[in-house]
Scaffold this motif. Structure first.
Motif, short mmCIF file in Angstrom:
data_model
loop_
_atom_site.label_atom_id
_atom_site.label_comp_id
_atom_site.label_asym_id
_atom_site.label_seq_id
_atom_site.Cartn_x
_atom_site.Cartn_y
_atom_site.Cartn_z
N LEU A 58 2.51 -25.16 -34.70
CA LEU A 58 2.79 -25.16 -33.27
C LEU A 58 4.29 -25.21 -33.05
N PHE A 59 4.79 -24.44 -32.09
CA PHE A 59 6.23 -24.44 -31.83
C PHE A 59 6.51 -24.90 -30.41
N CYS A 60 6.17 -24.09 -29.43
CA CYS A 60 6.49 -24.47 -28.04
C CYS A 60 5.38 -25.30 -27.41
N ALA A 61 4.14 -24.99 -27.74
CA ALA A 61 2.95 -25.66 -27.20
C ALA A 61 2.81 -25.51 -25.69
N GLY A 63 2.69 -22.02 -24.41
CA GLY A 63 2.32 -20.62 -24.17
C GLY A 63 3.48 -19.64 -24.10
N ASN A 64 4.64 -20.01 -24.62
CA ASN A 64 5.80 -19.11 -24.51
C ASN A 64 6.23 -18.45 -25.81
N CYS A 65 5.58 -18.71 -26.92
CA CYS A 65 5.98 -18.06 -28.16
C CYS A 65 4.74 -17.39 -28.77
N SER A 66 4.78 -17.14 -30.04
CA SER A 66 3.62 -16.50 -30.67
C SER A 66 3.16 -17.27 -31.91
N SER A 67 3.56 -18.52 -32.00
CA SER A 67 3.25 -19.29 -33.21
C SER A 67 1.79 -19.69 -33.34
N CYS A 68 1.05 -19.63 -32.26
CA CYS A 68 -0.32 -20.14 -32.33
C CYS A 68 -1.37 -19.07 -32.04
N ARG A 79 -3.39 -17.44 -27.24
CA ARG A 79 -2.48 -18.58 -27.46
C ARG A 79 -3.30 -19.87 -27.33
N CYS A 81 -2.59 -22.85 -27.73
CA CYS A 81 -1.96 -24.06 -27.18
C CYS A 81 -2.19 -24.18 -25.68
S1 FES Z 1 2.83 -22.70 -29.72
FE1 FES Z 1 4.05 -21.32 -28.57
S2 FES Z 1 2.59 -20.14 -27.49
FE2 FES Z 1 1.41 -21.64 -28.48
#
Ligand code: FES
Length: 105
Positions: A58-61, A63-68, A79, A81
């Motif tokens: 998890l990175f931003c948690a 909904g703003n990145c693509s880590s999840c 997403r 998160c």
């Molecule tokens: S952790 Fe960044 S969109 Fe889910």
């Protein structure tokens, strides 16, 4: 591990909810996200980077990145998160780039 209370936010934990992740059954609570349930269960790797296949957590948690990004009930690139947990969800990790989703309608 889950927090029991928050210093600023009020929240109510929902009923227990069962779902599967990569074929294994997990339990979470209604009103929490898939990512929260997986993190509470000890899952730290959410996906692999699309090019070098490195593990991503998890990175931003928010909904703003693509880590999840995961496939949820057959729909890729969800997403998790920001996706709330529902009973019987089938969650699968994604390797590499996700595929386009073609609705059956
Ligand atoms: S952790 Fe960044 S969109 Fe889910």
């Amino acid at each position: 591990m889950r927090i029991q209370q928050h210093p600023v936010l009020e929240f109510q934990r929902g009923e227990k909810v069962k779902f599967t992740f990569d074929g294994k059954e997990y339990e979470g609570f209604a009103n929490e996200t898939i990512a929260a349930a997986l993190t509470a269960a000890g899952v730290r790797v959410m996906r692999e980077s699309p090019v070098l296949h490195r593990p991503r957590g998890l990175f931003c948690a928010i909904g703003n990145c693509s880590s999840c990004l995961m496939t949820v009930n057959g729909e890729p690139n969800v997403r998790i998160c920001v996706e709330k947990l529902r009973p019987g969800m089938v969650v699968e990790s994604q390797k590499g780039k996700g595929v386009l989703y073609a609705a059956e309608h």
